[in-house]
Design a protein around this motif. Structure first.
Motif, PDB file in Angstrom:
ATOM      1  N   GLY A 107      37.707 -77.574 -39.776  1.00  0.00           N
ATOM      2  CA  GLY A 107      36.779 -78.546 -38.734  1.00  0.00           C
ATOM      3  C   GLY A 107      36.579 -79.883 -39.516  1.00  0.00           C
ATOM      4  O   GLY A 107      37.201 -80.075 -40.545  1.00  0.00           O
ATOM      5  N   GLY A 108      35.897 -80.740 -38.740  1.00  0.00           N
ATOM      6  CA  GLY A 108      35.886 -81.956 -39.250  1.00  0.00           C
ATOM      7  C   GLY A 108      37.007 -82.873 -39.433  1.00  0.00           C
ATOM      8  O   GLY A 108      37.920 -82.973 -38.211  1.00  0.00           O
ATOM      9  N   VAL A 109      37.456 -83.629 -40.347  1.00  0.00           N
ATOM     10  CA  VAL A 109      38.654 -84.084 -40.752  1.00  0.00           C
ATOM     11  C   VAL A 109      39.588 -83.274 -41.529  1.00  0.00           C
ATOM     12  O   VAL A 109      40.284 -83.964 -42.285  1.00  0.00           O
ATOM     13  CB  VAL A 109      38.409 -85.681 -40.909  1.00  0.00           C
ATOM     14  N   SER A 110      39.376 -82.171 -41.569  1.00  0.00           N
ATOM     15  CA  SER A 110      40.167 -81.310 -42.392  1.00  0.00           C
ATOM     16  C   SER A 110      41.820 -81.696 -42.128  1.00  0.00           C
ATOM     17  O   SER A 110      42.578 -81.603 -42.998  1.00  0.00           O
ATOM     18  CB  SER A 110      40.066 -80.062 -42.253  1.00  0.00           C
ATOM     19  N   TYR A 111      42.203 -81.730 -40.811  1.00  0.00           N
ATOM     20  CA  TYR A 111      43.436 -82.231 -40.562  1.00  0.00           C
ATOM     21  C   TYR A 111      43.682 -83.733 -40.637  1.00  0.00           C
ATOM     22  O   TYR A 111      44.475 -84.497 -39.495  1.00  0.00           O
ATOM     23  CB  TYR A 111      43.979 -81.647 -39.027  1.00  0.00           C
ATOM     24  N   GLY A 112      43.041 -84.407 -41.413  1.00  0.00           N
ATOM     25  CA  GLY A 112      42.887 -85.878 -41.538  1.00  0.00           C
ATOM     26  C   GLY A 112      44.023 -86.685 -41.460  1.00  0.00           C
ATOM     27  O   GLY A 112      44.153 -87.534 -40.527  1.00  0.00           O
ATOM     28  N   ALA A 113      45.211 -86.229 -41.849  1.00  0.00           N
ATOM     29  CA  ALA A 113      46.472 -86.783 -41.711  1.00  0.00           C
ATOM     30  C   ALA A 113      47.187 -86.759 -40.392  1.00  0.00           C
ATOM     31  O   ALA A 113      47.835 -87.598 -39.824  1.00  0.00           O
ATOM     32  CB  ALA A 113      47.238 -86.490 -42.716  1.00  0.00           C
ATOM     33  N   LEU A 114      46.693 -85.887 -39.662  1.00  0.00           N
ATOM     34  CA  LEU A 114      47.266 -85.607 -38.236  1.00  0.00           C
ATOM     35  C   LEU A 114      46.519 -86.637 -37.147  1.00  0.00           C
ATOM     36  O   LEU A 114      46.950 -86.374 -35.770  1.00  0.00           O
ATOM     37  CB  LEU A 114      47.329 -84.167 -37.914  1.00  0.00           C
ATOM     38  N   GLY A 115      45.468 -87.217 -37.549  1.00  0.00           N
ATOM     39  CA  GLY A 115      44.748 -87.959 -36.430  1.00  0.00           C
ATOM     40  C   GLY A 115      43.811 -87.525 -35.578  1.00  0.00           C
ATOM     41  O   GLY A 115      43.675 -86.372 -35.442  1.00  0.00           O
ATOM     42  N   MET A 116      43.454 -88.355 -34.493  1.00  0.00           N
ATOM     43  CA  MET A 116      42.349 -87.876 -33.898  1.00  0.00           C
ATOM     44  C   MET A 116      42.650 -86.843 -32.721  1.00  0.00           C
ATOM     45  O   MET A 116      41.727 -85.916 -32.571  1.00  0.00           O
ATOM     46  CB  MET A 116      42.200 -89.091 -32.757  1.00  0.00           C
ATOM     47  N   SER A 117      43.855 -86.486 -32.529  1.00  0.00           N
ATOM     48  CA  SER A 117      44.253 -85.269 -31.673  1.00  0.00           C
ATOM     49  C   SER A 117      43.621 -83.926 -32.576  1.00  0.00           C
ATOM     50  O   SER A 117      43.295 -82.884 -32.030  1.00  0.00           O
ATOM     51  CB  SER A 117      45.734 -84.992 -31.389  1.00  0.00           C
ATOM     52  N   HIS A 118      43.677 -83.913 -33.962  1.00  0.00           N
ATOM     53  CA  HIS A 118      43.446 -82.704 -34.723  1.00  0.00           C
ATOM     54  C   HIS A 118      41.824 -82.984 -35.391  1.00  0.00           C
ATOM     55  O   HIS A 118      41.624 -81.947 -35.895  1.00  0.00           O
ATOM     56  CB  HIS A 118      44.212 -82.452 -35.548  1.00  0.00           C
ATOM     57  N   HIS A 119      41.162 -84.112 -35.090  1.00  0.00           N
ATOM     58  CA  HIS A 119      39.921 -84.060 -35.604  1.00  0.00           C
ATOM     59  C   HIS A 119      38.941 -83.245 -34.749  1.00  0.00           C
ATOM     60  O   HIS A 119      39.048 -83.403 -33.638  1.00  0.00           O
ATOM     61  CB  HIS A 119      39.406 -85.651 -35.688  1.00  0.00           C
ATOM     62  N   SER A 120      37.826 -82.747 -35.355  1.00  0.00           N
ATOM     63  CA  SER A 120      36.900 -82.206 -34.409  1.00  0.00           C
ATOM     64  C   SER A 120      35.439 -82.728 -35.103  1.00  0.00           C
ATOM     65  O   SER A 120      34.662 -82.211 -35.724  1.00  0.00           O
ATOM     66  CB  SER A 120      36.675 -80.499 -34.791  1.00  0.00           C
ATOM     67  N   VAL A 272      14.241 -92.997 -40.207  1.00  0.00           N
ATOM     68  CA  VAL A 272      15.656 -92.161 -40.029  1.00  0.00           C
ATOM     69  C   VAL A 272      16.937 -93.047 -39.973  1.00  0.00           C
ATOM     70  O   VAL A 272      17.155 -93.553 -38.768  1.00  0.00           O
ATOM     71  CB  VAL A 272      15.458 -90.978 -38.961  1.00  0.00           C
ATOM     72  N   VAL A 273      17.843 -92.694 -40.960  1.00  0.00           N
ATOM     73  CA  VAL A 273      19.192 -93.183 -40.858  1.00  0.00           C
ATOM     74  C   VAL A 273      20.113 -92.051 -41.003  1.00  0.00           C
ATOM     75  O   VAL A 273      20.007 -91.171 -41.613  1.00  0.00           O
ATOM     76  CB  VAL A 273      19.372 -94.183 -42.001  1.00  0.00           C
ATOM     77  N   ASN A 274      21.275 -92.179 -40.060  1.00  0.00           N
ATOM     78  CA  ASN A 274      22.308 -91.345 -39.944  1.00  0.00           C
ATOM     79  C   ASN A 274      23.331 -91.691 -40.618  1.00  0.00           C
ATOM     80  O   ASN A 274      23.990 -92.733 -40.183  1.00  0.00           O
ATOM     81  CB  ASN A 274      22.563 -90.868 -38.687  1.00  0.00           C
ATOM     82  N   MET A 275      24.059 -90.949 -41.753  1.00  0.00           N
ATOM     83  CA  MET A 275      25.381 -91.297 -42.224  1.00  0.00           C
ATOM     84  C   MET A 275      26.364 -90.535 -41.493  1.00  0.00           C
ATOM     85  O   MET A 275      26.330 -88.952 -41.587  1.00  0.00           O
ATOM     86  CB  MET A 275      25.372 -91.164 -43.607  1.00  0.00           C
ATOM     87  N   THR A 276      27.121 -90.926 -40.630  1.00  0.00           N
ATOM     88  CA  THR A 276      28.257 -90.304 -39.992  1.00  0.00           C
ATOM     89  C   THR A 276      29.603 -90.823 -40.096  1.00  0.00           C
ATOM     90  O   THR A 276      30.004 -92.009 -40.629  1.00  0.00           O
ATOM     91  CB  THR A 276      27.736 -90.103 -38.514  1.00  0.00           C
ATOM     92  N   LEU A 277      30.547 -90.097 -39.168  1.00  0.00           N
ATOM     93  CA  LEU A 277      31.856 -90.779 -39.041  1.00  0.00           C
ATOM     94  C   LEU A 277      31.656 -91.875 -37.869  1.00  0.00           C
ATOM     95  O   LEU A 277      30.661 -91.858 -37.188  1.00  0.00           O
ATOM     96  CB  LEU A 277      33.101 -90.004 -38.705  1.00  0.00           C
ATOM     97  N   PRO A 278      32.369 -92.843 -37.634  1.00  0.00           N
ATOM     98  CA  PRO A 278      32.129 -93.910 -36.590  1.00  0.00           C
ATOM     99  C   PRO A 278      32.700 -93.371 -35.317  1.00  0.00           C
ATOM    100  O   PRO A 278      33.159 -92.566 -35.053  1.00  0.00           O
ATOM    101  CB  PRO A 278      33.130 -95.013 -37.028  1.00  0.00           C
ATOM    102  N   ASP A 279      31.917 -94.363 -34.197  1.00  0.00           N
ATOM    103  CA  ASP A 279      32.283 -93.859 -32.792  1.00  0.00           C
ATOM    104  C   ASP A 279      33.587 -94.845 -32.554  1.00  0.00           C
ATOM    105  O   ASP A 279      33.622 -95.734 -31.720  1.00  0.00           O
ATOM    106  CB  ASP A 279      31.121 -94.515 -32.070  1.00  0.00           C
ATOM    107  N   ALA A 280      34.598 -94.229 -33.131  1.00  0.00           N
ATOM    108  CA  ALA A 280      36.081 -94.827 -33.066  1.00  0.00           C
ATOM    109  C   ALA A 280      36.920 -93.976 -33.596  1.00  0.00           C
ATOM    110  O   ALA A 280      36.595 -92.836 -34.210  1.00  0.00           O
ATOM    111  CB  ALA A 280      35.987 -95.907 -33.884  1.00  0.00           C
ATOM    112  N   PRO A 281      38.373 -93.848 -33.235  1.00  0.00           N
ATOM    113  CA  PRO A 281      39.194 -92.850 -33.894  1.00  0.00           C
ATOM    114  C   PRO A 281      39.149 -93.102 -35.345  1.00  0.00           C
ATOM    115  O   PRO A 281      39.134 -94.329 -35.979  1.00  0.00           O
ATOM    116  CB  PRO A 281      40.639 -93.690 -33.202  1.00  0.00           C
ATOM    117  N   VAL A 282      39.061 -92.097 -36.127  1.00  0.00           N
ATOM    118  CA  VAL A 282      39.003 -92.071 -37.546  1.00  0.00           C
ATOM    119  C   VAL A 282      40.285 -92.328 -38.425  1.00  0.00           C
ATOM    120  O   VAL A 282      41.265 -91.904 -37.789  1.00  0.00           O
ATOM    121  CB  VAL A 282      38.305 -90.756 -37.887  1.00  0.00           C
ATOM    122  N   ILE A 283      40.410 -92.912 -39.297  1.00  0.00           N
ATOM    123  CA  ILE A 283      41.774 -93.172 -40.096  1.00  0.00           C
ATOM    124  C   ILE A 283      42.299 -92.032 -40.548  1.00  0.00           C
ATOM    125  O   ILE A 283      41.742 -90.863 -40.397  1.00  0.00           O
ATOM    126  CB  ILE A 283      41.322 -94.256 -41.250  1.00  0.00           C
TER     127      ILE A 283
END
Length: 310
Positions: A107-120, A272-283
């Motif tokens: 889950g998440g960016v575990s498949y980080g190197a495979l890009g947005m298609s494999h990010h959850s 309240v401040v939320n630390m998250t991944l961005p609203d954009a394709p992740v690196i």
């Protein structure tokens, strides 16, 4: 250093329980290896079903088996399980209220190197939006084991997201306080409350120690139970503090941060401040490279907490 991923912990629990409980069945979408479920398939071939790369069928068949009295565990990459088979999760599992546990592996960016298609990174929002569907992100192998044991004792649908790689232990096998659907209080403090889930709990835990060196006393909740959210514990932990900081491996919308903000805003207003991944394709990169880039690490959490209290 721990080298047992949470998905392997799931397999170990299922294998142990399946020795006596023949109603436990495991289904995969050509993912038994990546889900660490090959040992189960080899040991209990009559309780294992390989569906192939057909996630919709995976969930539908799991629900069918559950309707016949089986305890179904369906494992597939989270990025596909929560998108390709969303309708089946909605109707066959949630609406029909069947005893299916959907296991989103890598889950998440575990498949980080495979890009947005494999990010959850929208799965928390998507699955939490389904009535009757519970959502869990256990933070280490010991909590994962306790969670799976608890899920084997009920008959409600659930979604469990785990990462691809091993994560450092937070709890101890012989000393873990686990209550179903109740957040774990890992630290108490009067200055700021940190609320994290999944793989973000470890850096948040480390950040508590670093903040203490700076004279900042941080409370920390391991909110493994994203839905149902443990509102009572959250409100109790938030009342003494000046601000709340959430940390999650997810998009900014509809995840842990959004849920925490709703509860805090309604019951004990705080910043309240939320630390998250961005609203954009992740690196692309390894999970840790992605976390470091977006400052979803110990140093980033410390910096954000200090800034929030300034």
């Amino acid at each position: 250093m721990n080298n047992i991923p949470n998905k392997q912990a799931i397999c170990e629990v299922l294998m142990e329980k399946a020795k006596k409980d023949k109603d436990i069945v495991v289904l995969c979408s050509d993912s038994r290896g990546s889900a660490s479920l090959t040992p189960f398939a080899n040991e209990f071939p009559g309780q294992f079903f390989e569906i192939g790369i057909a996630e919709q069928n995976l969930v539908g068949i799991s629900a069918g088996l559950a309707s016949c009295g089986k305890k179904a565990f369906a494992a597939s990459p989270a990025c596909f399980l929560t998108t390709r088979s969303y309708e089946q999760a909605k109707i066959d599992c949630a609406y029909s209220d069947t005893n299916v546990t959907l296991i989103g592996i890598s889950g998440g960016v575990s498949y980080g190197a495979l890009g947005m298609s494999h990010h959850s990174i929208s799965d928390i929002a998507a699955m939490s939006a389904l009535p009757n569907m519970r959502v869990y992100l256990p933070s280490d192998r010991f909590q994962t084991k306790k969670l799976i044991e608890a899920l084997l004792e009920d008959e409600k649908p659930a979604y469990v997201r785990v990462g691809r790689n091993a994560v450092e232990d937070i709890y101890q096998e012989d000393n873990i306080s686990f209550k179903m659907d109740q957040a774990a209080v890992l630290a108490q403090g009067k200055d700021i409350l940190l609320v994290a889930c999944g793989e973000m709990v470890k850096p948040a835990f480390e950040a508590v120690a670093e903040l203490k060196k700076k004279g900042i006393h941080a409370a920390l909740l391991d909110m493994y139970c994203v839905k149902p959210l443990d509102k009572e514990t959250l409100i109790q932990a938030a009342r003494p503090v000046k601000a709340v900081l959430t940390i999650e491996e997810h998009s900014p919308f509809g995840g842990l941060g959004s849920m925490v903000s709703q509860v805090i805003g309604s019951n004990c207003p705080r910043k309240v401040v939320n630390m998250t991944l961005p609203d954009a394709p992740v690196i692309t990169g390894t999970s840790q490279e992605v976390f470091d880039y977006y400052e979803l690490n110990t140093q980033g959490i410390v910096k954000k907490a200090v800034d929030l209290l300034s």
